[in-house]
Design a protein around this motif. Structure first.
Motif, PDB file in Angstrom:
ATOM      1  N   LYS A  87       0.818  -1.211   0.000  1.00 39.88           N
ATOM      2  CA  LYS A  87       0.000   0.000   0.000  1.00 39.88           C
ATOM      3  C   LYS A  87       0.857   1.268   0.000  1.00 39.88           C
ATOM      4  N   LEU A  88       2.149   1.137   0.285  1.00 38.16           N
ATOM      5  CA  LEU A  88       3.104   2.250   0.251  1.00 38.16           C
ATOM      6  C   LEU A  88       4.336   1.799  -0.516  1.00 38.16           C
ATOM      7  N   GLY A  89       4.876   2.696  -1.331  1.00 40.12           N
ATOM      8  CA  GLY A  89       6.150   2.434  -1.982  1.00 40.12           C
ATOM      9  C   GLY A  89       7.292   2.891  -1.085  1.00 40.12           C
ATOM     10  N   GLY A  90       8.505   2.548  -1.432  1.00 38.86           N
ATOM     11  CA  GLY A  90       9.674   2.900  -0.634  1.00 38.86           C
ATOM     12  C   GLY A  90       9.878   4.405  -0.468  1.00 38.86           C
ATOM     13  N   LYS A  91       9.722   5.159  -1.560  1.00 41.46           N
ATOM     14  CA  LYS A  91       9.904   6.612  -1.471  1.00 41.46           C
ATOM     15  C   LYS A  91       8.830   7.253  -0.604  1.00 41.46           C
ATOM     16  N   GLU A  92       7.601   6.773  -0.750  1.00 44.15           N
ATOM     17  CA  GLU A  92       6.506   7.311   0.059  1.00 44.15           C
ATOM     18  C   GLU A  92       6.696   6.965   1.538  1.00 44.15           C
ATOM     19  N   LEU A  93       7.159   5.752   1.805  1.00 39.75           N
ATOM     20  CA  LEU A  93       7.440   5.348   3.184  1.00 39.75           C
ATOM     21  C   LEU A  93       8.518   6.243   3.793  1.00 39.75           C
ATOM     22  N   ASP A  94       9.583   6.476   3.057  1.00 38.43           N
ATOM     23  CA  ASP A  94      10.675   7.337   3.525  1.00 38.43           C
ATOM     24  C   ASP A  94      10.146   8.744   3.865  1.00 38.43           C
ATOM     25  N   ARG A  95       9.328   9.294   2.992  1.00 37.20           N
ATOM     26  CA  ARG A  95       8.754  10.626   3.213  1.00 37.20           C
ATOM     27  C   ARG A  95       7.866  10.643   4.457  1.00 37.20           C
ATOM     28  N   LEU A  96       7.005   9.628   4.604  1.00 36.89           N
ATOM     29  CA  LEU A  96       6.096   9.579   5.754  1.00 36.89           C
ATOM     30  C   LEU A  96       6.852   9.413   7.077  1.00 36.89           C
ATOM     31  N   ILE A  97       7.911   8.617   7.062  1.00 39.91           N
ATOM     32  CA  ILE A  97       8.728   8.442   8.275  1.00 39.91           C
ATOM     33  C   ILE A  97       9.333   9.781   8.679  1.00 39.91           C
ATOM     34  N   LYS A  98       9.940  10.470   7.716  1.00 42.77           N
ATOM     35  CA  LYS A  98      10.578  11.759   8.009  1.00 42.77           C
ATOM     36  C   LYS A  98       9.566  12.780   8.520  1.00 42.77           C
ATOM     37  N   GLU A  99       8.397  12.857   7.874  1.00 45.77           N
ATOM     38  CA  GLU A  99       7.367  13.804   8.306  1.00 45.77           C
ATOM     39  C   GLU A  99       6.889  13.493   9.727  1.00 45.77           C
ATOM     40  N   PHE A 100       6.635  12.228   9.998  1.00 40.83           N
ATOM     41  CA  PHE A 100       6.143  11.846  11.316  1.00 40.83           C
ATOM     42  C   PHE A 100       7.165  12.147  12.407  1.00 40.83           C
TER      43      PHE A 100
END
Length: 183
Positions: A102-115
């Protein structure tokens, strides 16, 4: 049946066909039940407990699909012992979305950093490994990644090993290795 109450050849074939169909349906239902019961479960072995590295990673071009086994997570664990429990819970939710596609690697990286930025948690480095192909002699000879996760210098770490059910030409289990380390 004939007059003496014995099955005719045609009747025997019908019984054999019926039993074969029943056996096939039972096998398919059993396979489905196993895949539902094993999805996301943690199974590990201490066979390689002394080894903290990942010995089985190989290039994707070497992968060959042959016999099918039950698709399942052989190892699926995380550790966030140096963070508060809310950060670990949120990261676990993101890992589930990532490993389910449901999440790609780039999107996961972005969400981790934002959180983590919202939590004022400084991130020095995020490393990610998605679907790296690895081989093991069998499910029972999977390394025990517990020691790797127990290292406390990470904000959060996740390791997952998934088998889609394939073996290579030598009968070794082909798996996907997933890892996220936030330092």
């Amino acid at each position: 049946m004939n007059r003496k109450g014995k099955l005719t050849t045609k009747g025997k074939h019908a019984v054999i066909l019926t039993l074969t169909i029943v056996a096939c349906v039972a096998a398919m239902l059993f396979s489905l039940l196993l895949s539902v019961l094993c999805d996301g479960k943690h199974v590990s072995s201490a066979a390689h407990a002394q080894n903290d590295t990942h010995p089985g990673i190989m290039a994707g071009s070497q992968r060959q699909e042959t016999d099918l086994l039950t698709p399942q997570w052989l190892y699926y664990q995380s550790n966030g012992s140096v963070t508060d429990c809310n950060i670990k819970k949120e990261m676990d939710v993101l890992m589930r979305k990532w490993t389910k596609g449901k999440l790609g690697g780039k999107e996961l990286d972005r969400l981790i950093k934002e959180f983590l930025q919202k939590k004022d948690c400084p991130v020095r480095k995020i490393t990610m490994l998605e679907k790296a192909v690895c081989v093991f002699p069998s499910e029972k000879e999977l390394p025990d990644y517990t020691k790797t996760l127990a290292k406390r210098e990470k904000i959060y770490q996740f390791i997952g090993v998934y088998t889609g059910g394939q073996q290579d030409e030598n009968g070794r289990l082909l798996c996907e290795y997933w890892e996220v380390a936030i330092g």
